[in-house]
Design a protein around this motif. Structure first.
Motif, PDB file in Angstrom:
ATOM      1  N   GLU A 126       3.411  19.136 -10.477  1.00  0.00           N
ATOM      2  CA  GLU A 126       3.120  18.352  -9.288  1.00  0.00           C
ATOM      3  C   GLU A 126       3.729  19.095  -8.113  1.00  0.00           C
ATOM      4  O   GLU A 126       4.586  19.957  -8.290  1.00  0.00           O
ATOM      5  N   CYS A 127       3.288  18.779  -6.937  1.00  0.00           N
ATOM      6  CA  CYS A 127       3.740  19.482  -5.744  1.00  0.00           C
ATOM      7  C   CYS A 127       4.665  18.568  -4.942  1.00  0.00           C
ATOM      8  O   CYS A 127       4.370  17.403  -4.729  1.00  0.00           O
ATOM      9  N   ARG A 128       5.805  19.104  -4.529  1.00  0.00           N
ATOM     10  CA  ARG A 128       6.737  18.403  -3.639  1.00  0.00           C
ATOM     11  C   ARG A 128       7.195  19.402  -2.593  1.00  0.00           C
ATOM     12  O   ARG A 128       8.019  20.267  -2.878  1.00  0.00           O
ATOM     13  N   GLY A 129       6.619  19.294  -1.397  1.00  0.00           N
ATOM     14  CA  GLY A 129       6.967  20.238  -0.337  1.00  0.00           C
ATOM     15  C   GLY A 129       6.550  21.638  -0.700  1.00  0.00           C
ATOM     16  O   GLY A 129       5.407  21.889  -1.050  1.00  0.00           O
ATOM     17  N   HIS A 130       7.485  22.565  -0.658  1.00  0.00           N
ATOM     18  CA  HIS A 130       7.202  23.960  -1.003  1.00  0.00           C
ATOM     19  C   HIS A 130       7.374  24.216  -2.495  1.00  0.00           C
ATOM     20  O   HIS A 130       7.273  25.357  -2.934  1.00  0.00           O
ATOM     21  N   TYR A 131       7.649  23.196  -3.271  1.00  0.00           N
ATOM     22  CA  TYR A 131       7.986  23.366  -4.684  1.00  0.00           C
ATOM     23  C   TYR A 131       6.895  22.853  -5.605  1.00  0.00           C
ATOM     24  O   TYR A 131       6.237  21.861  -5.332  1.00  0.00           O
ATOM     25  N   GLN A 132       6.779  23.535  -6.747  1.00  0.00           N
ATOM     26  CA  GLN A 132       5.998  23.053  -7.877  1.00  0.00           C
ATOM     27  C   GLN A 132       7.023  22.465  -8.840  1.00  0.00           C
ATOM     28  O   GLN A 132       8.087  23.063  -9.046  1.00  0.00           O
ATOM     29  N   VAL A 133       6.720  21.311  -9.412  1.00  0.00           N
ATOM     30  CA  VAL A 133       7.703  20.597 -10.228  1.00  0.00           C
ATOM     31  C   VAL A 133       7.081  20.194 -11.557  1.00  0.00           C
ATOM     32  O   VAL A 133       5.978  19.658 -11.592  1.00  0.00           O
ATOM     33  N   VAL A 134       7.827  20.474 -12.635  1.00  0.00           N
ATOM     34  CA  VAL A 134       7.427  20.057 -13.972  1.00  0.00           C
ATOM     35  C   VAL A 134       8.575  19.220 -14.537  1.00  0.00           C
ATOM     36  O   VAL A 134       9.726  19.645 -14.498  1.00  0.00           O
ATOM     37  N   VAL A 135       8.246  18.030 -15.060  1.00  0.00           N
ATOM     38  CA  VAL A 135       9.245  17.159 -15.677  1.00  0.00           C
ATOM     39  C   VAL A 135       8.966  17.138 -17.172  1.00  0.00           C
ATOM     40  O   VAL A 135       7.842  16.855 -17.597  1.00  0.00           O
ATOM     41  N   ARG A 136       9.980  17.464 -17.955  1.00  0.00           N
ATOM     42  CA  ARG A 136       9.869  17.457 -19.423  1.00  0.00           C
ATOM     43  C   ARG A 136      11.012  16.617 -19.959  1.00  0.00           C
ATOM     44  O   ARG A 136      12.152  17.077 -19.983  1.00  0.00           O
ATOM     45  N   GLY A 137      10.688  15.414 -20.393  1.00  0.00           N
ATOM     46  CA  GLY A 137      11.742  14.512 -20.836  1.00  0.00           C
ATOM     47  C   GLY A 137      12.635  14.227 -19.648  1.00  0.00           C
ATOM     48  O   GLY A 137      12.162  13.863 -18.590  1.00  0.00           O
ATOM     49  N   ALA A 147       6.137  30.242  -0.244  1.00  0.00           N
ATOM     50  CA  ALA A 147       5.066  29.818   0.657  1.00  0.00           C
ATOM     51  C   ALA A 147       4.714  28.363   0.401  1.00  0.00           C
ATOM     52  O   ALA A 147       4.813  27.871  -0.712  1.00  0.00           O
ATOM     53  N   ALA A 148       4.295  27.682   1.461  1.00  0.00           N
ATOM     54  CA  ALA A 148       3.823  26.307   1.311  1.00  0.00           C
ATOM     55  C   ALA A 148       2.505  26.328   0.555  1.00  0.00           C
ATOM     56  O   ALA A 148       1.731  27.273   0.671  1.00  0.00           O
ATOM     57  N   PRO A 149       2.248  25.294  -0.250  1.00  0.00           N
ATOM     58  CA  PRO A 149       0.969  25.234  -0.961  1.00  0.00           C
ATOM     59  C   PRO A 149      -0.194  25.265   0.026  1.00  0.00           C
ATOM     60  O   PRO A 149      -0.173  24.593   1.040  1.00  0.00           O
ATOM     61  N   THR A 150      -1.199  26.072  -0.256  1.00  0.00           N
ATOM     62  CA  THR A 150      -2.350  26.207   0.611  1.00  0.00           C
ATOM     63  C   THR A 150      -3.091  24.884   0.728  1.00  0.00           C
ATOM     64  O   THR A 150      -3.430  24.266  -0.268  1.00  0.00           O
TER      65      THR A 150
END
Length: 161
Positions: A126-137, A147-150
């Motif tokens: 998922e996208c949060r600001g300039h970050y890509q985030v993966v939650v596992r447990g 770079a900011a997501p296009t």
């Protein structure tokens, strides 16, 4: 005639071995210095997100969406760019901050670390600001390549910059 060649060959071998081995050794003052100066990477660990700096070196100031009660926070940052990896364990507080709307998936992380899962970039982040985030447990893995997501907009906030 052979002696200078042997010395040169031995020197090249030592440098090549150091280039491969040093980034993969456990953190210590020597490897930290070599990683910072030679590879332009630095790592820091914080017991909780609240222990991380709130201002100063932007490489180690955590994004606002990381809960202060998150624990076992690790950050690896490229010191000459904005690429960064963050790993932490969620506490009772869920992730905060708005999520991006309409952002395409970003590339896999440019940085790597022993503590970083090799398949995090293939997950559906998922996208949060300039970050890509993966939650596992209870573990959260976040990265940015700088770079900011296009075409991304933050829900209710407008275009990211």
């Amino acid at each position: 005639m052979k002696r200078p060649f042997v010395i040169a060959l031995a020197t090249v071998g030592v440098i090549a071995t150091a280039a491969v081995a040093l980034p993969n050794l456990p953190p210590n003052p020597l490897t930290d210095t070599v990683n910072a100066r030679l590879f332009n990477n630095e790592e820091k660990t914080f017991a909780t997100a609240a222990d991380a700096p709130k201002k100063g070196d932007p490489a180690f100031v955590l994004p606002d969406w990381i809960p202060q009660d998150a624990t076992k926070v690790k950050v690896k940052a490229h010191t000459t760019g904005k690429a960064k990896l963050i790993r932490f364990t969620l506490g009772p507080t869920p992730l905060g901050g708005p999520q991006c709307a309409g952002a395409p998936a970003q590339p896999a992380p440019k940085l790597g670390a022993k503590w970083w899962p090799k398949d995090a970039g293939q997950a559906h982040p998922e996208c949060r600001g300039h970050y890509q985030v993966v939650v596992r447990g209870g573990k959260v893995y976040a990265w940015t390549n700088g770079a900011a997501p296009t075409g991304a907009t933050m829900a209710g906030v407008g275009p990211t910059r």
